[in-house]
Design a protein around this motif. Structure first.
Motif, PDB file in Angstrom:
ATOM      1  N   ILE A  72      39.393 -12.275  63.457  1.00 15.51           N
ATOM      2  CA  ILE A  72      38.794 -13.133  64.405  1.00 15.51           C
ATOM      3  C   ILE A  72      37.577 -13.821  63.415  1.00 15.51           C
ATOM      4  O   ILE A  72      37.088 -15.011  63.166  1.00 15.51           O
ATOM      5  CB  ILE A  72      38.427 -12.827  65.655  1.00 15.51           C
ATOM      6  CG1 ILE A  72      39.541 -12.727  66.215  1.00 15.51           C
ATOM      7  CG2 ILE A  72      37.441 -13.885  66.261  1.00 15.51           C
ATOM      8  CD1 ILE A  72      39.566 -11.833  67.701  1.00 15.51           C
ATOM      9  N   GLN A  73      36.870 -12.612  62.894  1.00 11.50           N
ATOM     10  CA  GLN A  73      35.384 -13.065  62.205  1.00 11.50           C
ATOM     11  C   GLN A  73      35.511 -14.297  60.918  1.00 11.50           C
ATOM     12  O   GLN A  73      35.004 -14.878  60.754  1.00 11.50           O
ATOM     13  CB  GLN A  73      34.850 -11.702  61.583  1.00 11.50           C
ATOM     14  CG  GLN A  73      33.474 -11.813  61.065  1.00 11.50           C
ATOM     15  CD  GLN A  73      32.889 -10.536  60.629  1.00 11.50           C
ATOM     16  OE1 GLN A  73      33.767  -9.637  60.257  1.00 11.50           O
ATOM     17  NE2 GLN A  73      31.582 -10.401  60.795  1.00 11.50           N
ATOM     18  N   SER A  74      36.662 -13.800  60.428  1.00 10.33           N
ATOM     19  CA  SER A  74      37.159 -14.543  59.162  1.00 10.33           C
ATOM     20  C   SER A  74      37.731 -16.114  59.676  1.00 10.33           C
ATOM     21  O   SER A  74      37.358 -16.900  58.837  1.00 10.33           O
ATOM     22  CB  SER A  74      38.300 -13.914  58.287  1.00 10.33           C
ATOM     23  OG  SER A  74      38.036 -12.625  57.934  1.00 10.33           O
ATOM     24  N   LEU A  98      29.874 -14.005  49.972  1.00  8.39           N
ATOM     25  CA  LEU A  98      29.248 -13.528  51.105  1.00  8.39           C
ATOM     26  C   LEU A  98      30.243 -14.308  52.565  1.00  8.39           C
ATOM     27  O   LEU A  98      30.625 -15.360  52.315  1.00  8.39           O
ATOM     28  CB  LEU A  98      28.043 -14.322  51.421  1.00  8.39           C
ATOM     29  CG  LEU A  98      26.823 -13.911  50.582  1.00  8.39           C
ATOM     30  CD1 LEU A  98      25.563 -14.876  50.583  1.00  8.39           C
ATOM     31  CD2 LEU A  98      26.254 -12.419  51.252  1.00  8.39           C
ATOM     32  N   VAL A  99      30.212 -13.503  53.473  1.00  9.21           N
ATOM     33  CA  VAL A  99      30.909 -13.932  54.621  1.00  9.21           C
ATOM     34  C   VAL A  99      29.974 -14.253  55.726  1.00  9.21           C
ATOM     35  O   VAL A  99      29.237 -13.606  56.308  1.00  9.21           O
ATOM     36  CB  VAL A  99      31.866 -12.818  55.158  1.00  9.21           C
ATOM     37  CG1 VAL A  99      32.669 -13.170  56.403  1.00  9.21           C
ATOM     38  CG2 VAL A  99      32.896 -12.021  54.237  1.00  9.21           C
ATOM     39  N   LEU A 100      30.017 -15.714  56.049  1.00  4.70           N
ATOM     40  CA  LEU A 100      29.091 -16.106  57.072  1.00  4.70           C
ATOM     41  C   LEU A 100      29.894 -16.264  58.343  1.00  4.70           C
ATOM     42  O   LEU A 100      31.094 -16.490  58.553  1.00  4.70           O
ATOM     43  CB  LEU A 100      28.989 -17.554  56.768  1.00  4.70           C
ATOM     44  CG  LEU A 100      27.963 -17.879  55.431  1.00  4.70           C
ATOM     45  CD1 LEU A 100      27.713 -19.502  55.391  1.00  4.70           C
ATOM     46  CD2 LEU A 100      26.681 -17.293  55.724  1.00  4.70           C
ATOM     47  N   SER A 101      29.208 -15.513  59.570  1.00  2.00           N
ATOM     48  CA  SER A 101      29.919 -15.606  60.740  1.00  2.00           C
ATOM     49  C   SER A 101      28.546 -15.924  61.773  1.00  2.00           C
ATOM     50  O   SER A 101      27.507 -15.768  61.440  1.00  2.00           O
ATOM     51  CB  SER A 101      30.269 -14.255  61.143  1.00  2.00           C
ATOM     52  OG  SER A 101      29.443 -13.258  60.891  1.00  2.00           O
ATOM     53  N   ARG A 165      46.646 -15.368  61.959  1.00  2.00           N
ATOM     54  CA  ARG A 165      47.464 -15.435  60.509  1.00  2.00           C
ATOM     55  C   ARG A 165      46.365 -16.396  59.793  1.00  2.00           C
ATOM     56  O   ARG A 165      46.171 -15.997  58.628  1.00  2.00           O
ATOM     57  CB  ARG A 165      48.523 -16.607  60.788  1.00  2.00           C
ATOM     58  CG  ARG A 165      49.569 -16.640  59.671  1.00  2.00           C
ATOM     59  CD  ARG A 165      50.763 -17.598  60.056  1.00  2.00           C
ATOM     60  NE  ARG A 165      50.363 -18.711  60.791  1.00  2.00           N
ATOM     61  CZ  ARG A 165      50.740 -19.043  61.941  1.00  2.00           C
ATOM     62  NH1 ARG A 165      51.650 -18.365  62.427  1.00  2.00           N
ATOM     63  NH2 ARG A 165      50.640 -20.025  62.522  1.00  2.00           N
ATOM     64  N   GLU A 166      45.685 -17.216  60.361  1.00  2.00           N
ATOM     65  CA  GLU A 166      44.564 -18.137  59.497  1.00  2.00           C
ATOM     66  C   GLU A 166      43.466 -17.201  58.929  1.00  2.00           C
ATOM     67  O   GLU A 166      42.971 -17.116  57.867  1.00  2.00           O
ATOM     68  CB  GLU A 166      43.947 -19.109  60.288  1.00  2.00           C
ATOM     69  CG  GLU A 166      44.822 -20.145  60.558  1.00  2.00           C
ATOM     70  CD  GLU A 166      44.795 -21.080  59.559  1.00  2.00           C
ATOM     71  OE1 GLU A 166      44.010 -21.831  58.988  1.00  2.00           O
ATOM     72  OE2 GLU A 166      45.959 -21.173  58.922  1.00  2.00           O
ATOM     73  N   GLY A 167      43.046 -16.307  59.833  1.00  5.22           N
ATOM     74  CA  GLY A 167      41.957 -15.302  59.472  1.00  5.22           C
ATOM     75  C   GLY A 167      42.441 -14.156  58.442  1.00  5.22           C
ATOM     76  O   GLY A 167      41.698 -14.116  57.458  1.00  5.22           O
ATOM     77  N   LYS A 168      43.570 -13.762  58.402  1.00 10.66           N
ATOM     78  CA  LYS A 168      44.370 -12.870  57.407  1.00 10.66           C
ATOM     79  C   LYS A 168      44.260 -13.834  56.016  1.00 10.66           C
ATOM     80  O   LYS A 168      44.069 -13.261  55.025  1.00 10.66           O
ATOM     81  CB  LYS A 168      45.641 -12.638  57.605  1.00 10.66           C
ATOM     82  CG  LYS A 168      46.146 -11.411  56.968  1.00 10.66           C
ATOM     83  CD  LYS A 168      45.977 -10.056  57.668  1.00 10.66           C
ATOM     84  CE  LYS A 168      45.754  -8.966  56.675  1.00 10.66           C
ATOM     85  NZ  LYS A 168      44.949  -8.056  57.122  1.00 10.66           N
TER      86      LYS A 168
END
Ligand SMILES: Nc1ncnc2c1ncn2[C@@H]1O[C@H](COP(=O)(O)OP(=O)(O)OP(=O)(O)O)[C@@H](O)[C@H]1O
Ligand SMILES: [Mg+2]
Length: 514
Positions: A72-74, A98-101, A165-168
């Motif tokens: 979900i974060q992704s 960097l992962v922005l959340s 699926r999208e997150g992955k």
């Protein structure tokens, strides 16, 4: 007449007032409140039209972050970076950027099949009194999804799967890709294990010197494969595809593999067969490979180093059929050598046995310089689905190299180069062409490099002529040698025959005297 909207508004504000009164009441009469709570909850849920689902960061054992939370974060990272006002930036292990959340307590909306949902990032736990850089142990983060109960079916049946699926996919895109190789580990006896480094090869299809048409064909083949999960499932085939790259050294087989990996964003497993002890080990290595990867076996014709033994045998028996199959090599390998017992059937099992279906999406690439030497069983369609010939540099491929190496797209020298490559048919590998085009000193002009290439091509023509002459000469000598040996053999046989006859005569005479 009261409209439906007004009715909802009135009910909503009545409920809010009731909740407020209840909260005050609970503060003053805490014990009495316990009895009333279930009643209020029931009342509240009857009129509150939304459903909430929470996804905790840590769920289950082993303090492992929940896959759903990370997914979900992704998934939300793509929307939240443009919509949320407060963002968090994180680097996660194995991620290249960097992962922005969205930050705690932020909310964003999402649309799916014309349904609106609300995502909130939440945190619960004790408020700390003291200042610290580290999060409190009892702080729990979670995402909360809210949607209208009339949309329950869409959300439960399709939206959540879509999010995962999208997150992955985003996670996979963001990850740092790896190049694995199997090396015999010191701590594991002779067991060979995958070890990895970050995969950073710069080759792409744009930098690959090859005819445009052929390039496009390979690219669309790869794209089609990577999008065909459901199709492979439908036809009952494991989701994998085999490529055989063949051609002389320096024509870009390894470069093509790097370009494929970069194009599909796959990991690469470079499998060195000579260090694999037996079929069991081969199978184990395969099981350990991850999805979205290219498994490479380079120079399959000499992966099992037996050419020496083969030669000895050839010298002993000259008239032996020259069918140099892998199976023969491997059978001999099994008998004579203790180092590797990988057999052809083991290798075939590796490619299309039951094990190859675990884990999904995989490409297997074999490379060889001598396609004729390979066993037909190994390269038949279904195992090696696509055969790609990497050949000497043509004019189109040269133009790609000239653009890459010199930034030159047009020059009057191109005509001469075209003539040498196409009319004269001079064979030079892209590796050699590239070497000639590479500026040898700071500020060397593109024109100078092109002239150097022209010279090299002319030299190559002379060299090729010499090679042909030498080949003819050598063939003649070999035939002469063969003829001489045959004569010698015939002479020897005639002699033996004569002696045999003589011996028989003496024996016959002896018997007659008796
Ligand atoms: N088609 C090509 N396009 C761009 N560069 C190429 C191409 N072919 C060769 N090169 C250049 O030549 C070098 C050697 O190429 P590569 O290692 O891919 O050849 P190969 O076919 O794998 O050779 P081998 O059979 O010896 O393994 C590469 O570093 C690359 O820079
Ligand atoms: Mg190579």
């Amino acid at each position: 007449m009261v409209t439906m909207g007004q009715l909802w508004t009135n009910t909503g504000s009545a409920l809010a007032t009731l909740m407020f009164v209840y909260t005050i009441f609970k503060q003053w009469f805490p014990h009495f409140g316990d009895h009333l709570e279930p009643f209020f909850k029931r009342l509240f849920s009857r009129f509150y039209p939304y459903i909430q689902i929470t996804f905790h960061e840590y769920s289950g054992e082993h303090f492992k972050r929940s896959e759903a939370y990370l997914g979900i974060q992704s998934y939300l990272s793509k929307d939240s970076s443009s919509r949320a006002k407060k963002l968090k930036a994180n680097t996660t292990k194995g991620s290249k950027s960097l992962v922005l959340s969205m930050d705690d307590k932020e909310e964003i909306t999402d649309e799916f099949e014309s349904v609106t949902v609300w995502w909130q990032s939440k945190k619960e736990g004790n408020i700390r009194q003291s200042f610290s850089f580290y999060p409190a142990a009892d702080e729990k983060r979670y995402y909360m999804l809210r949607f209208h109960r009339r949309d329950r079916e869409v959300i439960i049946e399709r939206y959540l799967e879509h999010v995962m699926r999208e997150g992955k996919t985003i996670e996979l895109k963001n990850r740092e890709r790896k190049l694995y190789s199997n090396t015999p580990g010191q701590n594991h006896g002779n067991q060979t294990k995958w070890s990895h480094v970050t995969f950073e090869h710069p080759a792409t299809f744009d930098t690959l010197a090859m005819e445009e048409k052929k390039k496009e064909e390979i690219k669309s083949d790869l794209v089609k494969f990577s999008r065909s999960k459901d199709y492979y499932k439908k036809i009952g085939k494991a989701w994998k595809r085999g490529y055989l790259l063949f051609g002389p050294p320096g024509t870009g087989k390894s470069t093509m593999i790097a370009a494929m990996a970069n194009f599909l964003e796959y990991d690469v497993y470079d499998l060195e067969l000579t260090t694999v002890m037996d079929n069991t080990q081969l199978r184990r290595l395969l099981i350990e490979t991850s999805t979205k990867s290219i498994i490479v076996i380079e120079d399959i014709d000499c992966s099992l180093n037996l050419t020496g033994q083969r030669k000895k045998k050839e010298e002993e028996d000259e008239d032996e059929d020259d069918k140099n199959t892998i199976e023969k090599k491997m059978m001999k390998n099994e008998g004579d050598k203790k180092e590797s017992k990988v057999t052809l059937s083991g290798l075939l099992n590796f490619i299309d046995g039951l094990w190859s279906a675990c884990g999904g999406e995989r490409i297997i690439v074999f490379t060889t310089n001598f396609v004729d030497k390979l066993d037909p069983a190994l390269i038949r369609k279904g195992r090696m689905d696509k055969h790609i010939e990497m050949s000497y540099c043509g004019f189109e491929a040269f133009k790609v190299l000239a653009k890459n190496y010199l930034d030159v797209e047009e020059s009057e020298l191109f005509d001469e180069i075209k003539r040498l490559l196409e009319v004269e048919g001079i064979k030079m590998t892209p590796a050699d062409v590239g070497e000639n085009l590479l500026p040898k000193s700071e500020g060397e002009e593109g024109e100078t490099c092109l002239r150097r290439l022209i010279e090299a091509l002319k030299e190559e023509k002379e060299e090729a002529k010499r090679r042909v002459e030498e080949d003819v000469k050598q063939k003649k000598e070999e035939e002469e040698e063969k003829r001489r040996r045959k004569e010698k053999k015939a002479e020897k046989e005639a002699k033996e025959e004569e002696e045999k006859k003589k011996k028989n005569k003496i024996e016959e005479n002896g018997e007659a005297e008796h």
